[in-house]
Design a protein around this motif. Sequence first.
Motif, mmCIF file in Angstrom:
data_model
loop_
_atom_site.group_PDB
_atom_site.id
_atom_site.type_symbol
_atom_site.label_atom_id
_atom_site.label_comp_id
_atom_site.label_asym_id
_atom_site.label_seq_id
_atom_site.Cartn_x
_atom_site.Cartn_y
_atom_site.Cartn_z
ATOM 1 N N GLU A 147 19.385 19.653 -14.916
ATOM 2 C CA GLU A 147 17.950 19.701 -14.915
ATOM 3 C C GLU A 147 17.379 19.182 -16.283
ATOM 4 O O GLU A 147 17.877 19.591 -17.348
ATOM 5 N N LEU A 170 0.887 -1.220 -0.029
ATOM 6 C CA LEU A 170 -0.120 0.195 -0.039
ATOM 7 C C LEU A 170 0.798 1.091 -0.037
ATOM 8 O O LEU A 170 0.674 2.042 -0.850
ATOM 9 N N LEU A 171 1.965 1.116 0.772
ATOM 10 C CA LEU A 171 2.620 2.313 1.072
ATOM 11 C C LEU A 171 3.428 2.752 -0.513
ATOM 12 O O LEU A 171 3.476 3.722 -0.674
ATOM 13 N N LEU A 228 1.939 11.460 -10.596
ATOM 14 C CA LEU A 228 1.079 12.539 -10.967
ATOM 15 C C LEU A 228 1.751 14.176 -10.458
ATOM 16 O O LEU A 228 1.295 14.996 -10.988
ATOM 17 N N ASN A 229 2.641 14.128 -9.628
ATOM 18 C CA ASN A 229 2.909 15.358 -8.956
ATOM 19 C C ASN A 229 4.611 15.652 -9.220
ATOM 20 O O ASN A 229 4.808 16.841 -9.108
ATOM 21 N N MET A 230 5.265 14.758 -9.504
ATOM 22 C CA MET A 230 6.774 14.971 -9.589
ATOM 23 C C MET A 230 7.540 14.487 -10.926
ATOM 24 O O MET A 230 8.562 14.172 -10.894
ATOM 25 N N ARG A 231 6.986 14.890 -12.019
ATOM 26 C CA ARG A 231 7.591 14.539 -13.185
ATOM 27 C C ARG A 231 8.561 15.496 -13.637
ATOM 28 O O ARG A 231 8.364 16.685 -13.152
ATOM 29 N N ALA A 232 9.485 15.081 -14.494
ATOM 30 C CA ALA A 232 10.496 16.361 -15.179
ATOM 31 C C ALA A 232 9.712 17.128 -15.810
ATOM 32 O O ALA A 232 8.570 17.087 -16.087
ATOM 33 N N LYS A 233 10.452 18.464 -16.103
ATOM 34 C CA LYS A 233 9.752 19.410 -16.698
ATOM 35 C C LYS A 233 9.504 18.946 -18.279
ATOM 36 O O LYS A 233 10.304 18.467 -19.032
ATOM 37 N N GLY A 234 8.377 19.339 -18.661
ATOM 38 C CA GLY A 234 7.934 18.839 -19.995
ATOM 39 C C GLY A 234 7.223 17.411 -20.295
ATOM 40 O O GLY A 234 6.767 17.334 -21.240
ATOM 41 N N LEU A 292 -3.293 -0.537 -4.425
ATOM 42 C CA LEU A 292 -3.690 0.455 -3.436
ATOM 43 C C LEU A 292 -5.106 0.129 -3.117
ATOM 44 O O LEU A 292 -5.680 0.216 -2.040
ATOM 45 N N LEU A 293 -5.989 -0.303 -3.956
ATOM 46 C CA LEU A 293 -7.257 -0.718 -3.997
ATOM 47 C C LEU A 293 -7.599 -2.317 -3.724
ATOM 48 O O LEU A 293 -8.738 -2.534 -3.178
ATOM 49 N N ILE A 311 2.082 6.401 -7.011
ATOM 50 C CA ILE A 311 0.744 7.044 -7.972
ATOM 51 C C ILE A 311 1.294 8.653 -7.668
ATOM 52 O O ILE A 311 1.105 9.626 -8.602
ATOM 53 N N THR A 312 1.678 9.088 -6.380
ATOM 54 C CA THR A 312 1.900 10.517 -6.071
ATOM 55 C C THR A 312 2.942 11.032 -6.997
ATOM 56 O O THR A 312 3.139 12.118 -7.438
ATOM 57 N N LEU A 332 1.063 4.099 -2.885
ATOM 58 C CA LEU A 332 0.670 5.540 -2.496
ATOM 59 C C LEU A 332 1.882 6.401 -2.998
ATOM 60 O O LEU A 332 1.556 7.344 -3.704
#
Lengths: 223, 422
Positions: B391, B25-26, B36-42, B63-64, B32-33, B29
């Motif tokens: 970068e 589960l961890l 969704l939230n921490m991809r490289a620029k572009g 997760l489910l 997924i986060t 989690l």
Amino acid sequence: MPVAIAPPEVKPETEREDRLPEPGGPGGGSGSDGGSGRWGDGGGRRLRPDSYQLGMWLALASISMMFIGFSSAYILGQGTNSQWRAMAAPPFVWINTVILLASSLSLELARRAPAATELKRWMTLTCLLGAAFLVGQLWIWRLLGDQGIYLSGNPHSSFFYLLTGVHGVHLLGGVAGLATLTARAWSSAPGVPARASLNVTALYWHFMDGLWIYLLVLLFFWR
Amino acid sequence: MAGPGLGSGQDLWIISIALFCIASLLGALNFITTVLNMRAKGMSLMKMPLTVWTWFTTAILALLSFPVLLAAGILLLLDRLGGTSFFIPAGLVVSDTVIESSGGSPILWQHLFWFFGHPEVYIAILPGMGVASQLLSTFARKPIFGYHAMVVAVFAIGMLGFFVWGHHMFVSGLSPFSALVFSILTLAIGVPSAIKTFNWLGTLWGGKIRFTTAMLFAIGFVSLFVSGGITGLFLGQTSVDVQLHDTYFPVAHFHMIMGVAAIFGIFGATYYWFPKMFGRMLHEGLGKLHFWLTFIGVNAIFIPMHLMGIMGQLRRYAESTEFKFMEPLQPYQEFVTIAAFVTAAAQLLFLVNFCWGMFKGKKATENPWEATTLEWITASPPPHDNFGGRELVVNHAAYEYGVPGAPRDYVMQTDPPLESAK
Ligand SMILES: [Cu+2]
């Protein structure tokens, strides 16, 4: 073994989060500025605040699935087991429910507190109310035990102990998270714990509140 | 309800499964986060490599579905230690003694377990699909055929996977109506699976194929996905399943697709990413020998096993000679056993290759396969912070091979935008 799924989320983030701007709330741009810092474990990495919010929502989805599993077992047992004898709700449960709802209210007041001193006080009250609920739950179990209602007696009492127990373990994790934030609020100089930590813990806590109401409806009103 | 000394072993087993659930589960989690939230620029979602898409879908499934297994594990543990009877039926007799029970339901266990169990097989196979897509595109020197359709198909397979668990319970006493619904939903998974297969073949079609060991395993994956998956359509139909249930047929089906195909994905991935992990190449000749022995070996094991299942060979019997109708199948048993030993022995080649390659293999360059995705722009093995403080800016989709007007036959995701595109 639903060992508190809360603390692992709460702890690591509180450490890093001190760097975040305080009230700068969630909701920035979408999706792709995550790589703006360096990729190493080093200092400059910035996490967007709503990563925590998202992570918590995912954790709550997961916790919900576990309780959906329990609920389906409950509904099946209630519908098919001829030995099912529903127990009455112990009166103390309602007092305990009021305590839990009050804790959510005081946490919300803490979140909206304009000054650090008020925030600290409301946080402390929330912790105490949360702990009081847990003690109350143990007390309810004892009263039931005195009446001869145990985990192993009847299917319905089994489910009562199971559901309140698993919910209690989750709340224990929540209290641990709240206590950490409260302790930090009292000790650190500025006195305000990182906003994002507080928001994410509040989300968890309110969810556990709602879950409790749901469990009461399932246990005592669902026929 | 266990032999002397076995009880505590079972308790420990359940507790370890519970720990495994929480860990999964961890991990899910986190994954997924991060996606969704921490991809490289572009790096927009539709520029992500299919490996990331499949892991992302896998994480949602984990997760489910794991929390439901966790719930089942808690109930089982309470049945064993807390004196409850969530799963123990009334009047159960074990070793001539009536087990005390307040009337639980063993079928409930099946429901909870298989609600987890079916998504779990996709947790095992989806990453393999991602690896196969990546490898086929890289070594056919062509963009993956139908990238968007691939993403949609992966998601469709993942989500449909939550509504088909009843196909494991056709003979457990399911109502005929729900069996029909489960059956239809199960067969519906054939559609996105066929889309994926079609797109893999479309990727190969007309490509300048480089038959590396990794590529062979990717093609092997597609082959096993078809031969192992097609039998799922047999088993997903109630009337056929009643005949085949608890024979060797589902055993062969399951191992062909979830066991061997997934393992081919792992092998393909290992041959492909080994240079990035250790900075050295694996031996190609040894790798190809490993592939052919394994590929022929697994087919020699599981094709006869399908036939045995159709002829009525039952599973879970220590000795099959007690039954007259299983006697003629003994030669098959022996053949399959020998094939299994030979195939297992062939894995020593891989072990030798792996150990030899780690220390003595040819030095790997940054991008030995001329691939396009981010990991190939950094050194092999990568420095501590992966990209040496650079970068990254992503300008291109994941699989731009053979682009007209490009200086090379591949465009890396971080290459500057092409002149012609401006
Ligand atoms: Cu299945």
